[in-house]
Design an enzyme around this catalytic site. Sequence first.
Site, PDB file in Angstrom:
ATOM      1  CE  LYS A  12     -36.044 -66.390  22.293  1.00  0.00           C
ATOM      2  NZ  LYS A  12     -35.603 -67.167  21.143  1.00  0.00           N
ATOM      3  CD  GLU A  57     -38.683 -70.896  18.965  1.00  0.00           C
ATOM      4  OE1 GLU A  57     -39.867 -70.904  18.597  1.00  0.00           O
ATOM      5  OE2 GLU A  57     -38.309 -71.290  20.088  1.00  0.00           O
ATOM      6  NE  ARG A 102     -32.702 -69.140  31.881  1.00  0.00           N
ATOM      7  CZ  ARG A 102     -33.144 -69.192  30.624  1.00  0.00           C
ATOM      8  NH1 ARG A 102     -33.087 -70.316  29.937  1.00  0.00           N
ATOM      9  NH2 ARG A 102     -33.665 -68.137  30.062  1.00  0.00           N
TER      10      ARG A 102
HETATM   11  P1  ATP Z   1     -36.033 -67.487  26.213  1.00  0.00           P
HETATM   12  O1  ATP Z   1     -36.352 -68.574  27.172  1.00  0.00           O
HETATM   13  O2  ATP Z   1     -35.408 -66.295  26.839  1.00  0.00           O
HETATM   14  O3  ATP Z   1     -37.158 -67.125  25.341  1.00  0.00           O
HETATM   15  P2  ATP Z   1     -34.837 -69.451  24.572  1.00  0.00           P
HETATM   16  O4  ATP Z   1     -33.952 -70.381  25.299  1.00  0.00           O
HETATM   17  O5  ATP Z   1     -36.180 -69.909  24.199  1.00  0.00           O
HETATM   18  O6  ATP Z   1     -34.861 -68.056  25.321  1.00  0.00           O
HETATM   19  P3  ATP Z   1     -33.507 -69.774  22.115  1.00  0.00           P
HETATM   20  O7  ATP Z   1     -33.569 -68.918  20.922  1.00  0.00           O
HETATM   21  O8  ATP Z   1     -34.133 -71.110  22.049  1.00  0.00           O
HETATM   22  O9  ATP Z   1     -34.125 -68.936  23.278  1.00  0.00           O
HETATM   23  O10 ATP Z   1     -32.024 -69.871  22.659  1.00  0.00           O
HETATM   24  C1  ATP Z   1     -30.882 -70.020  21.881  1.00  0.00           C
HETATM   25  C2  ATP Z   1     -29.760 -70.475  22.782  1.00  0.00           C
HETATM   26  O11 ATP Z   1     -29.523 -69.521  23.793  1.00  0.00           O
HETATM   27  C3  ATP Z   1     -30.084 -71.788  23.467  1.00  0.00           C
HETATM   28  O12 ATP Z   1     -28.982 -72.652  23.336  1.00  0.00           O
HETATM   29  C4  ATP Z   1     -30.306 -71.394  24.887  1.00  0.00           C
HETATM   30  O13 ATP Z   1     -29.913 -72.419  25.745  1.00  0.00           O
HETATM   31  C5  ATP Z   1     -29.449 -70.152  25.040  1.00  0.00           C
HETATM   32  N1  ATP Z   1     -29.980 -69.277  26.084  1.00  0.00           N
HETATM   33  C6  ATP Z   1     -31.226 -68.773  26.171  1.00  0.00           C
HETATM   34  N2  ATP Z   1     -31.384 -68.061  27.301  1.00  0.00           N
HETATM   35  C7  ATP Z   1     -30.196 -68.104  27.950  1.00  0.00           C
HETATM   36  C8  ATP Z   1     -29.713 -67.568  29.191  1.00  0.00           C
HETATM   37  N3  ATP Z   1     -30.481 -66.824  29.987  1.00  0.00           N
HETATM   38  N4  ATP Z   1     -28.432 -67.826  29.536  1.00  0.00           N
HETATM   39  C9  ATP Z   1     -27.635 -68.545  28.733  1.00  0.00           C
HETATM   40  N5  ATP Z   1     -28.020 -69.081  27.571  1.00  0.00           N
HETATM   41  C10 ATP Z   1     -29.292 -68.868  27.171  1.00  0.00           C
HETATM   42 MG    MG Z   2     -36.540 -71.698  22.980  1.00  0.00          MG
END
Ligand code: ATP
Ligand code: MG
Length: 561
Positions: free
Chosen positions: A274, A37, A264
């Site tokens: 984020k 995102e 994760r």
């Molecule tokens: P955050 O929770 O840190 O804001 P998010 O999951 O909202 O991160 P996205 O941009 O939606 O961020 O994530 C893109 C991809 O990265 C998704 O498939 C998500 O599952 C993966 N991802 C995010 N955080 C992690 C993590 N800590 N370990 C592994 N994969 C991750």
């Molecule tokens: Mg997200």
Amino acid sequence: MSEESKAEGKKDFIREIIDADLASGKHTEIVTRFPPEPNGYLHLGHAKAICLSFGISQEYSPAHCNLRFDDTNPAKEETEYVESIQEDVRWLGFDWGENLFFASDYFDQLHAFAVQMIEMGKAYVDSLPPEEIRAYRGTLTEPGKESPYRDRSVEENLDLFRRMTAGEFEEGEHILRAKIDMASPNMNMRDPAIYRIRKATHHRTGDKWCVYPMYDFTHGLSDMIEGVTHSLCTLEFEHHRPLYDWFLEELDTPCRPRQIEFARLNLTYTVMSKRFLLKLVENGRVSGWDDPRMPTISGIRRRGVTPEALRRFCQAIGVTKFNGMTDIALLDFHIREHLNAVAPRVLGVLRPLKVVITNYPEDEEEMFEAVNNPEDPEAGKRAVPFSRELYIEQDDFMEDPPRKYFRLAPGREVRLRYACYVTCQEVIKDEAGNVVELHCTYDPESRGGRTADGRKVKGTIHWVSAKHAVPATVRLFDRLFRVEDPHSEEGELEEHLNPDSLETLASCWVEPSVRDQPVGQAFQFERLGYFCLDPDTTPDQLVINRTIGLRDSWAKQAKKA
Ligand code: ATP
Ligand code: MG
């Protein structure tokens, strides 16, 4: 195939599934995707997801991995993030080729799918106020209640959705929901929202839409549109999988991507969200998303970490179904291991102490040969200038040394790395009694590190020639948090930041060749650690970041405690 992916060992459960799908003929080509995102910069957790989905696309053939921006939320997304994300994925060593997509590219198709759901009687417009929708949802232990609007006719739903789309209503007045089961034990199946009114300008579609699809509706259908075979995401989406599948089944789509969840990445001394990282940037707790202390890809790149080190770390942690906490020392290990192999060695003095070699002629200078990288014979040698006045590290002199201190002390002889032997003859102090200068003599026969009589000295220290050295500011970074698991502590996360995570040393001296190092590419200051030039460097002022120390000082401290 990348060297990391060739590493021996058992395959993880996701690669086993893919192998089975290829063996059974279910798929002949593997398609994965990475769906960030664009509401922040990528962090180390994303690196794990990137190495997994892009890694698989490199290992299997034919295969590819799409980079898809999940930009369904118009308010939060920005072009700056779209650009930084692409830069970070490329820097990590991956390439999406032609396959760059935006979920917003599918808004027309998604809208048509929503209309189709209404026509099939599988979606309805709810007009309860948002608080009531929430109350009607029930709880984990109690079933939800059906909305009084649930049984609207297809015609009425179509008309309302058309008018929602035309902008006739305000945000929150109506919402389009899937008609599934308000008593489902899985809360995600209790008539989830699929389209909501948002009167905001979208970074790509502008003001074309005032209804936007929800994540769950968008994600699986976007995967389907792109022909994704294996949609890999983190465990928190496990309970969304029935919904992911439900949309594909109800719409009877020709392609059925399979969602597979993995744990994760969580790292000690680190927060990877984020939202929180944005707060640090906004509150000025760090200099920006790419502050070298940040757990972002751009931060550790600026710190001088190599993409290889990060990929090897991701390879080492593997992929499982169990959430856990990875020790940041493992990342540090891979950073050191790779830099030890590739980083050129140079000399630099962070906390200088002046040394005058009283028996070295004032107008003379000479060059000594120094090895660029003992780990890499091809790295060759360079010439380092030497003259009567030098700087050494304050730490490398003690007036009253304890046993086992083998560096410089009054009357003591040490080896100057690559140069010669010097003996401390006199200690010069200021009025307050601080040591400000040392007067030493050198043994002219010890050039090149050997003496005529074969006598040995125990200590070797680094140095720079005062006349030739280049001034530099060096930033020493330490962990951003002072506690191992900030989430488990009481109070606000920000309260647990390490107040000493940045120390700036403004009067360092480094050998002239440091000026020629490429910005961001780490070198080793011998005996001190790995460093790199920061982009803040100007022709007049070198600004240097410490990537990492030579040894794990935290492990030592922890042992002591
Ligand atoms: P955050 O929770 O840190 O804001 P998010 O999951 O909202 O991160 P996205 O941009 O939606 O961020 O994530 C893109 C991809 O990265 C998704 O498939 C998500 O599952 C993966 N991802 C995010 N955080 C992690 C993590 N800590 N370990 C592994 N994969 C991750
Ligand atoms: Mg997200």
